[in-house]
Design a protein around this motif. Structure first.
Motif, short mmCIF file in Angstrom:
data_model
loop_
_atom_site.label_atom_id
_atom_site.label_comp_id
_atom_site.label_asym_id
_atom_site.label_seq_id
_atom_site.Cartn_x
_atom_site.Cartn_y
_atom_site.Cartn_z
N VAL A 30 0.35 2.48 28.14
CA VAL A 30 -1.01 2.99 28.34
C VAL A 30 -1.82 2.97 27.04
N VAL A 31 -3.04 2.44 27.14
CA VAL A 31 -3.99 2.52 26.03
C VAL A 31 -5.13 3.43 26.50
N VAL A 32 -5.54 4.38 25.66
CA VAL A 32 -6.68 5.25 26.00
C VAL A 32 -7.81 4.98 25.00
N ALA A 33 -8.95 4.52 25.51
CA ALA A 33 -10.11 4.27 24.63
C ALA A 33 -11.10 5.41 24.79
N GLU A 34 -11.43 6.08 23.70
CA GLU A 34 -12.37 7.22 23.74
C GLU A 34 -13.58 6.87 22.86
N LYS A 35 -14.76 7.08 23.44
CA LYS A 35 -16.00 6.73 22.73
C LYS A 35 -16.23 7.59 21.48
N ALA A 36 -15.88 8.87 21.58
CA ALA A 36 -16.10 9.76 20.43
C ALA A 36 -15.18 9.33 19.28
N ALA A 37 -15.62 9.66 18.05
CA ALA A 37 -14.88 9.21 16.87
C ALA A 37 -13.53 9.90 16.74
N SER A 38 -13.40 11.07 17.34
CA SER A 38 -12.12 11.77 17.30
C SER A 38 -12.02 12.61 18.57
N THR A 115 0.46 13.68 25.18
CA THR A 115 0.48 12.23 25.40
C THR A 115 0.24 11.41 24.14
N ARG A 116 -0.23 12.04 23.08
CA ARG A 116 -0.72 11.28 21.93
C ARG A 116 0.36 10.40 21.29
N ASP A 117 1.63 10.82 21.30
CA ASP A 117 2.66 10.02 20.66
C ASP A 117 3.12 8.87 21.57
N ALA A 118 3.05 9.11 22.88
CA ALA A 118 3.57 8.11 23.82
C ALA A 118 2.53 7.05 24.17
N CYS A 119 1.25 7.36 23.99
CA CYS A 119 0.20 6.41 24.38
C CYS A 119 -0.55 5.92 23.14
N ASP A 120 -1.22 4.79 23.32
CA ASP A 120 -1.99 4.21 22.22
C ASP A 120 -3.43 4.71 22.33
N TYR A 121 -3.78 5.78 21.62
CA TYR A 121 -5.14 6.32 21.66
C TYR A 121 -6.02 5.58 20.65
N ARG A 122 -7.18 5.14 21.11
CA ARG A 122 -8.13 4.46 20.20
C ARG A 122 -9.48 5.18 20.27
N PHE A 123 -9.86 5.80 19.18
CA PHE A 123 -11.11 6.57 19.16
C PHE A 123 -12.26 5.71 18.63
N GLY A 124 -13.46 6.11 18.97
CA GLY A 124 -14.65 5.42 18.45
C GLY A 124 -14.87 4.07 19.09
N THR A 125 -14.40 3.88 20.31
CA THR A 125 -14.66 2.61 20.97
C THR A 125 -14.87 2.81 22.47
#
Ligand SMILES: Cc1cc2nc3c(=O)[nH]c(=O)nc-3n(C[C@H](O)[C@H](O)[C@H](O)COP(=O)(O)OP(=O)(O)OC[C@H]3O[C@@H](n4cnc5c(N)ncnc54)[C@H](O)[C@@H]3O)c2cc1C
Length: 405
Positions: A30-38, A115-125
């Motif tokens: 799982v990749v999670v893309a979050e628009k906010a910078a953090s 979930t943060r360690d198991a998933c690939d979180y990408r902030f600011g996108t």
């Protein structure tokens, strides 16, 4: 379904991380893309009701969430001068306070940490374009990166821009006749474990609630003309504060306190109270989840529970079904009746009634509040409360999924 390609979730609010948790459990990448910078802290008192509580229990997060309970012990209705009209301890019929009161930011943080360690979180996108192929979907991110995923789950909230890429025509916002603002102000002497509510002339309704050691949370709702079609879901901060000031002006002591704090507020959220209604929740390999699919508005008190339940059902169907099409159809078939029932509980008429504008209307509302605050009336209504609690618990029968990973 095959687990070769990653699944992309847009939005790290409540629905996104909850769905990520279940998908990881079923062995998906799982990749999670979050628009906010953090990670986005913030938000107010939300409650997790009915089936949402069962999902939390299945995730073994009940203790963590209990530990973050705001401790609200009930609700007091006040008049414009700040005098108590009625006291409704937790559990009272018609009261605001439920067992599972938590600040939205704390709930989102618990789900993110889980979930943060198991998933690939990408902030600011965020996603700017989608291009489907036979085997997946090519995603172009705002950063310019292009990557292929098995599917895209839009969990990016009420104003979802990812939804607009594929389901703009199928989605409408149903305006309920009021605007809402929520934010925090510094806690001060006299702010205790009670929620304080006032409704005043002009229809403005205010709730002040416990928001942790340093803060008191504020929710203001007031009737207003619908936003113009070109207007954004959330107005510019300047216009918003101007509109809010007008709605609070001359509305009594609690309103005056809020106006006095307004310039210093940092976590200001303001917008029309609108439900998201989408005729389809998926298009190709894109599927809607949480508020992006069906925001019922904070006034129902069920948006968070719906997001948690939706995350559980969507992940379960993705695991169970042979294709994304089958999974998305099953998810919508299971969840849509529950969502529509919840949305229909809140009508523009009910919102109008709750925001009575006239002196006589307010006198009637205060009479009802006093009645509800009477122990004798609560005693008479107790059987209804038990029946209501049972119906909330039985509001949705969660499907059971076998873990096959
Ligand atoms: C800061 C904040 C405060 C809130 N406060 C309250 C409250 O006080 N009371 C209440 O009832 N409800 C509140 N809500 C809404 C509540 O969280 C939701 O109704 C409910 O929990 C469903 O959650 P959700 O995950 O579907 O949506 P949300 O919790 O709204 O999460 C959506 C997430 O997607 C992110 N996002 C937005 N656009 C994009 C994009 N294009 N790409 C990637 N990510 C994107 C947002 O930053 C956010 O993190 C708040 C939401 C937010 C974001």
């Amino acid at each position: 379904m095959k687990r070769t390609k990653s699944i992309l979730i847009c939005g790290a609010g409540v629905a996104g991380p909850a769905c990520a948790w279940w998908l990881k459990r079923y062995g998906f990448k799982v990749v999670v893309a979050e628009k906010a910078a953090s990670f986005r802290e913030g938000g107010q008192n939300v409650d997790v009701k009915g089936a949402g509580q069962q999902v939390i229990a299945m995730m073994n997060l009940t203790m963590q969430i209990d530990a973050m309970n705001t401790g609200e012990c009930g609700q007091k209705w006040l008049d414009a001068a700040g005098r108590v009209l009625a006291t409704l301890p937790k559990g009272s019929v018609g009261g605001l306070t439920s067992d599972f009161e938590i600040l939205r930011g704390n709930l989102a943080r618990i789900l993110f940490d889980a979930t943060r360690d198991a998933c690939d979180y990408r902030f600011g996108t965020s996603v700017v374009a989608l291009d489907e192929s036979a085997e997946g979907v090519w995603v172009t991110f705002a950063t310019g990166a292009v990557e292929e995923f098995a599917m895209v789950i839009c969990a990016d909230g009420v104003g979802s821009s990812t939804r607009a890429l594929a389901l703009a025509k199928q989605t409408r916002l149903r305006y309920l006749g009021a605007y809402m603002a929520f934010f925090t102000i510094p806690r001060r002497a006299g702010d205790d474990s009670w929620a304080y509510s006032v409704n005043g002339i002009g229809g403005t309704m205010i709730h002040l609630r416990p928001g942790g050691l340093a803060n008191t949370t504020v929710l203001v709702t007031f009737p207003a003309a619908p936003p113009a079609p070109h207007e954004k879901q959330v107005n510019s901060v300047h216009d918003a504060r101007h509109m809010l000031r007008a709605a609070l002006s001359g509305r009594g002591t609690v309103a005056e306190r809020i106006v006095g704090e307004l310039d210093a507020v940092r976590d200001f959220y303001f917008g029309p109270m609108s439900q998201v209604q989408a005729s389809h929740w998926s298009s190709g390999r894109l599927v809607l989840l949480g508020d992006a699919a069906h925001c019922p508005t904070p006034f129902t008190g069920k948006g968070t529970a719906l997001a948690l339940v939706g995350a559980y059902v969507l992940a379960g169907e993705i695991m169970r079904c042979a294709s994304h099409t089958e999974a998305f159809d099953a998810y919508e078939t299971i969840l849509r009746p529950y969502v529509e029932k919840t949305q229909q509980e809140l009508t523009p008429r009910l919102v109008r009634m709750l925001h009575v504008k006239t002196r006589s209307g307010i006198a009637i509302a205060r009479f009802v509040q006093r009645l509800l605050g009477s122990r004798f009336i609560q005693y008479l209504l107790a059987p209804r409360a038990v029946a209501h609690a049972r119906s909330v618990e039985a509001d949705f029968a969660l499907p059971r999924y076998q873990t096959d990973a």
